[in-house]
Motif scaffolding. Sequence first.
Motif, PDB file in Angstrom:
ATOM      1  N   TYR A  48      40.222  40.743  33.466  1.00 27.68           N
ATOM      2  CA  TYR A  48      40.103  41.582  34.667  1.00 27.68           C
ATOM      3  C   TYR A  48      39.244  42.817  34.395  1.00 27.68           C
ATOM      4  O   TYR A  48      38.498  43.269  35.263  1.00 27.68           O
ATOM      5  CB  TYR A  48      41.474  42.003  35.177  1.00 27.68           C
ATOM      6  CG  TYR A  48      42.227  40.903  35.882  1.00 27.68           C
ATOM      7  CD1 TYR A  48      41.566  39.920  36.610  1.00 27.68           C
ATOM      8  CD2 TYR A  48      43.603  40.843  35.819  1.00 27.68           C
ATOM      9  CE1 TYR A  48      42.251  38.923  37.254  1.00 27.68           C
ATOM     10  CE2 TYR A  48      44.307  39.841  36.466  1.00 27.68           C
ATOM     11  CZ  TYR A  48      43.619  38.881  37.179  1.00 27.68           C
ATOM     12  OH  TYR A  48      44.300  37.884  37.816  1.00 27.68           O
ATOM     13  N   GLU A  49      39.347  43.382  33.202  1.00 30.11           N
ATOM     14  CA  GLU A  49      38.501  44.531  32.855  1.00 30.11           C
ATOM     15  C   GLU A  49      37.030  44.124  32.814  1.00 30.11           C
ATOM     16  O   GLU A  49      36.161  44.867  33.255  1.00 30.11           O
ATOM     17  CB  GLU A  49      38.927  45.121  31.513  1.00 30.11           C
ATOM     18  CG  GLU A  49      38.059  46.251  31.023  1.00 30.11           C
ATOM     19  CD  GLU A  49      38.025  47.453  31.942  1.00 30.11           C
ATOM     20  OE1 GLU A  49      37.023  48.198  31.872  1.00 30.11           O
ATOM     21  OE2 GLU A  49      38.955  47.659  32.736  1.00 30.11           O
ATOM     22  N   CYS A  50      36.750  42.934  32.319  1.00 29.01           N
ATOM     23  CA  CYS A  50      35.374  42.439  32.318  1.00 29.01           C
ATOM     24  C   CYS A  50      34.848  42.285  33.737  1.00 29.01           C
ATOM     25  O   CYS A  50      33.699  42.621  34.027  1.00 29.01           O
ATOM     26  CB  CYS A  50      35.291  41.107  31.575  1.00 29.01           C
ATOM     27  SG  CYS A  50      33.637  40.403  31.517  1.00 29.01           S
ATOM     28  N   LEU A  51      35.697  41.821  34.627  1.00 30.56           N
ATOM     29  CA  LEU A  51      35.263  41.618  36.013  1.00 30.56           C
ATOM     30  C   LEU A  51      35.073  42.928  36.768  1.00 30.56           C
ATOM     31  O   LEU A  51      34.080  43.117  37.474  1.00 30.56           O
ATOM     32  CB  LEU A  51      36.294  40.766  36.771  1.00 30.56           C
ATOM     33  CG  LEU A  51      36.370  39.293  36.427  1.00 30.56           C
ATOM     34  CD1 LEU A  51      37.521  38.653  37.182  1.00 30.56           C
ATOM     35  CD2 LEU A  51      35.070  38.589  36.743  1.00 30.56           C
ATOM     36  N   HIS A  52      36.015  43.866  36.623  1.00 34.32           N
ATOM     37  CA  HIS A  52      36.056  45.025  37.512  1.00 34.32           C
ATOM     38  C   HIS A  52      35.730  46.366  36.855  1.00 34.32           C
ATOM     39  O   HIS A  52      35.456  47.337  37.565  1.00 34.32           O
ATOM     40  CB  HIS A  52      37.436  45.121  38.167  1.00 34.32           C
ATOM     41  CG  HIS A  52      37.823  43.873  38.880  1.00 34.32           C
ATOM     42  ND1 HIS A  52      37.177  43.422  40.014  1.00 34.32           N
ATOM     43  CD2 HIS A  52      38.777  42.950  38.610  1.00 34.32           C
ATOM     44  CE1 HIS A  52      37.725  42.293  40.412  1.00 34.32           C
ATOM     45  NE2 HIS A  52      38.697  41.974  39.577  1.00 34.32           N
TER      46      HIS A  52
END
Length: 105
Positions: A48-52
């Motif tokens: 999720y950190e990679c995405l957002h």
Amino acid sequence: MASGYGMHGGVGRCFPFWQEVMACYVVNTSASDDSGKKKCSPVLEDYYECLHHKKEHARALALQAAYARSQSATARDDAPSASQIRNLGLLGKTEDTKAVLGQGN
């Protein structure tokens, strides 16, 4: 991209993180028992950190705020007041200074 492909073809930037999530789910869960999903929460959080980039943006904002505070502070903010200087014996308070230091007249 949701398809797993990047904008210019090839693998997307977050696809390796997604593969780690899927590998964790395969190792820790089964068709009848999915209680092992809790073990995959750190890997899912990385995905999720990679995405957002929410944590990255929060750190950047904190750094910008700290930099702005340090730029707004001047050397005179920590300057002693006039009463503090007087008590040091610098502006006509030599009697008070002698009394504090225990020196007689």
